[in-house]
Motif scaffolding. Structure first.
Motif, PDB file in Angstrom:
ATOM      1  N   CYS A   1       0.798  -1.232   0.000  1.00 29.30           N
ATOM      2  CA  CYS A   1       0.000   0.000   0.000  1.00 29.30           C
ATOM      3  C   CYS A   1       0.828   1.277   0.000  1.00 29.30           C
ATOM      4  O   CYS A   1       0.558   2.211  -0.726  1.00 29.30           O
TER       5      CYS A   1
ATOM      6  N   LYS B   1       0.999   4.868  -2.243  1.00 34.70           N
ATOM      7  CA  LYS B   1      -0.160   5.622  -1.741  1.00 34.70           C
ATOM      8  C   LYS B   1       0.140   6.266  -0.391  1.00 34.70           C
ATOM      9  O   LYS B   1       0.880   5.679   0.388  1.00 34.70           O
ATOM     10  N   PRO B   2      -0.480   7.389  -0.047  1.00 33.37           N
ATOM     11  CA  PRO B   2      -1.361   8.179  -0.905  1.00 33.37           C
ATOM     12  C   PRO B   2      -0.592   8.920  -2.009  1.00 33.37           C
ATOM     13  O   PRO B   2       0.535   9.353  -1.788  1.00 33.37           O
ATOM     14  N   THR B   3      -1.226   9.052  -3.166  1.00 33.25           N
ATOM     15  CA  THR B   3      -0.579   9.609  -4.360  1.00 33.25           C
ATOM     16  C   THR B   3       0.174  10.905  -4.112  1.00 33.25           C
ATOM     17  O   THR B   3       1.285  11.073  -4.589  1.00 33.25           O
TER      18      THR B   3
ATOM     19  N   VAL C   1      -0.860   4.347  -9.240  1.00 35.75           N
ATOM     20  CA  VAL C   1      -1.464   3.595  -8.147  1.00 35.75           C
ATOM     21  C   VAL C   1      -2.376   2.490  -8.691  1.00 35.75           C
ATOM     22  O   VAL C   1      -2.395   1.370  -8.199  1.00 35.75           O
TER      23      VAL C   1
ATOM     24  N   PHE D   1      -5.379   2.936   1.938  1.00 34.13           N
ATOM     25  CA  PHE D   1      -5.583   4.102   1.061  1.00 34.13           C
ATOM     26  C   PHE D   1      -6.316   3.809  -0.247  1.00 34.13           C
ATOM     27  O   PHE D   1      -6.432   4.690  -1.096  1.00 34.13           O
ATOM     28  N   THR D   2      -6.776   2.572  -0.449  1.00 32.27           N
ATOM     29  CA  THR D   2      -7.496   2.261  -1.689  1.00 32.27           C
ATOM     30  C   THR D   2      -8.710   3.172  -1.836  1.00 32.27           C
ATOM     31  O   THR D   2      -8.957   3.752  -2.894  1.00 32.27           O
TER      32      THR D   2
ATOM     33  N   GLU E   1      -7.882   6.972  -2.513  1.00 32.10           N
ATOM     34  CA  GLU E   1      -7.447   7.231  -3.886  1.00 32.10           C
ATOM     35  C   GLU E   1      -8.637   7.322  -4.836  1.00 32.10           C
ATOM     36  O   GLU E   1      -8.550   7.949  -5.881  1.00 32.10           O
TER      37      GLU E   1
END
Ligand code: SF4
Ligand code: SF4
Lengths: 298, 182
Positions: free
Chosen positions: A155, A159-161, A170, B94-95, B98
């Motif tokens: 993850c 992430k986060p982008t 991502v 974080f899926t 995003e």
């Protein structure tokens, strides 16, 4: 490109529990001429404190950034969660004055201060951006032809982008597959490629955490991959150390060795098993190494 | 061999059967959560469910569901959210964050809920031990003599320590390790 010097940030887990990852990173860095320095005073990145107290987590992270800044060195991380935590602290504190002041009030207790953003990059990113895939390919003098490897992105590598800007997509990540290809091995595509390892759910609900991890291992077993490739100690521990536990609970077998990307690179660079710590895995790497040997002799 | 599962509590299942009593709602809760870092965007949620669709925990846990948690917060179901172990299930992957079309920082919001839950004493058993380790040793896995021998054998250098000041830095954190006085 110039070869830079980095402060090596190992985090909590690697030096005690995942030495094989550290061994392979140091060996590959040395081979490629990347200088890694062990800085005095680095402690936890702060990530484990996030669920407890966000402000305390920021302060713990910022303490490490202040140390690197005093030494005048950018940071090289090996754990994806450390990467994401330290990048996030650097970003938050450089953009948010209120948080910066609050954190600096805490840091003042230990005579430290966060001044300006510190460059933090995962070892994989440093390899890609400082070295480039062509130089990696050239260094791979013993290509891993015919070996089928599945990449696990995890993850926090991407992430986060907003904190990993421009590194890789991502939703359609490629960087690890590209590295695998550069060693001569075959990157295996699979549907659960982007799925989380479940490691951070272990403490709250072991069963759910293991079901998440099992889902990926079961797919990889059906695809007959030779190994799963990871870049984070949490993911590694989840899939390697807990694989036997999952086999018992779910009454099935997976038998999938879990390698850290630098171990794969080191193998292709012709390094010894011992140098890369390949005997320190819970799921034995013997079958994979024999296949490699047979390939080389074949 | 068996692995432990946190059973869904009656509070979480209430959507299926029981009717909520207005008296149980705390209309300031959404505000309280918005004031936490990461909680700011919560009111923008239009309940599309993209977050839940991709959530790995939702796929395997019978009741965890981020969209639903957000609804519960917006409705003011303070106790149901903060007293239940389910806020701790979020993997911080974080899926959802995003993919949220409304820019809700869902993973950060889950962290904010964990921070709030912890302040009312709701946390997984392992947390106090972790906090104490960090305060005392600066790391979750302090190296003992055995580890150092193994490091030497593996050709790894000894590591410079010097993180005693972490204890001073974290001195203000509540001592979670001590049992609460009733
Ligand atoms: S994805 Fe965003 S807008 Fe959609 S339900 Fe989840 S939080 Fe709400
Ligand atoms: S960050 Fe939490 S809520 Fe969001 S998808 Fe991941 S586990 Fe689910």
């Amino acid at each position: 490109m110039e070869n830079k010097t980095y402060a090596l940030f190992l985090g909590c887990t690697i030096p005690a529990r995942v030495r094989q990852y550290e061994q392979s990173v140091r060996a590959v860095a040395q081979r490629l001429g990347i200088r890694l320095v062990d800085l005095e005073g680095f402690a936890c990145c702060g990530f484990p404190l996030e669920p407890v107290d966000h402000h305390a987590a920021l302060a713990l992270g910022a303490r490490n950034l202040a140390l690197a800044e005093e030494a005048g060195l950018p940071i090289c991380t090996l754990c994806s969660s450390c990467t994401s935590a330290l990048c996030e602290v650097s970003r938050t504190l450089s953009r948010n004055e209120e948080e910066r002041e609050r954190t600096n009030r805490l840091l003042a207790k230990i005579q430290r201060r966060f001044q300006s953003p510190v460059e933090v990059r995962h070892f994989v990113r440093i390899l890609l951006e400082d070295m480039g895939l062509d130089r990696i390919r050239e260094a791979c003098v013993r290509p891993l032809d015919g070996i089928r490897l599945a990449a696990h992105y995890g993850c926090h590598l991407l992430k986060p982008t907003e904190i990993h800007q421009g590194f890789d997509s991502v939703e359609d990540p490629r960087v690890l597959d590209d590295f695998i290809r550069s060693t001569g091995a075959v990157p295996v595509d699979y549907s659960r490629k982007k799925q989380c390892c479940g490691g951070s759910v272990l403490m709250a609900d072991q069963r759910t955490a293991l079901e998440i991890a099992r889902d990926k291992l079961a797919e990889l077993r059906d695809l007959e991959v030779d190994a799963l490739v990871v870049v984070c100690p949490f993911c590694g521990v989840m899939y390697d150390s807990n694989q036997k536990v999952m086999e018992k609970i779910f009454e099935e077998t997976y038998g999938i060795p879990v390698l850290y990307l630098p171990q794969v690179l080191g193998l292709a660079m012709g390094m010894e098993e011992k140098t890369l710590g390949l005997k320190s895995h819970a799921v034995k790497t013997k079958g994979l190494l024999e296949k490699l040997q047979a390939q080389a002799e074949g | 061999m068996d692995a432990q599962r946190n059973d869904p509590s009656p509070a979480v299942e209430m959507g299926e059967g029981r009717m909520m009593d207005e008296g149980e709602l705390d209309f300031g809760f959404a505000q309280e959560v918005s004031a936490e870092p990461g909680g700011e965007g919560i009111v923008k949620c239009f309940a599309c469910g993209s977050c839940s669709a991709g959530c790995p925990v939702r796929r395997f846990h019978p009741t965890f569901n981020p969209r639903r948690i957000i609804r519960m917060v917006l409705l003011g179901m303070r106790d149901a959210v903060l007293r239940d172990p389910f806020v701790w299930l979020c993997a911080t992957c974080f899926t959802c964050q995003e993919r949220c079309p409304q820019g809700v920082r869902i993973a950060d919001l889950m962290r904010a809920l964990k921070n709030l839950a912890l302040r009312s004493g709701n946390m997984p058993e392992g947390i106090p031990m972790q906090v104490n380790l960090l305060r005392e040793k600066g790391t979750l896995y302090p190296l003992d003599e055995f580890d150092n021998k193994k490091r030497t054998k593996a050709g790894l250098p000894p590591l410079p320590g010097a993180h005693e000041d972490v204890g001073v830095l974290l001195g203000d954190l509540a001592d979670l390790g001590r049992p609460k006085e009733e």
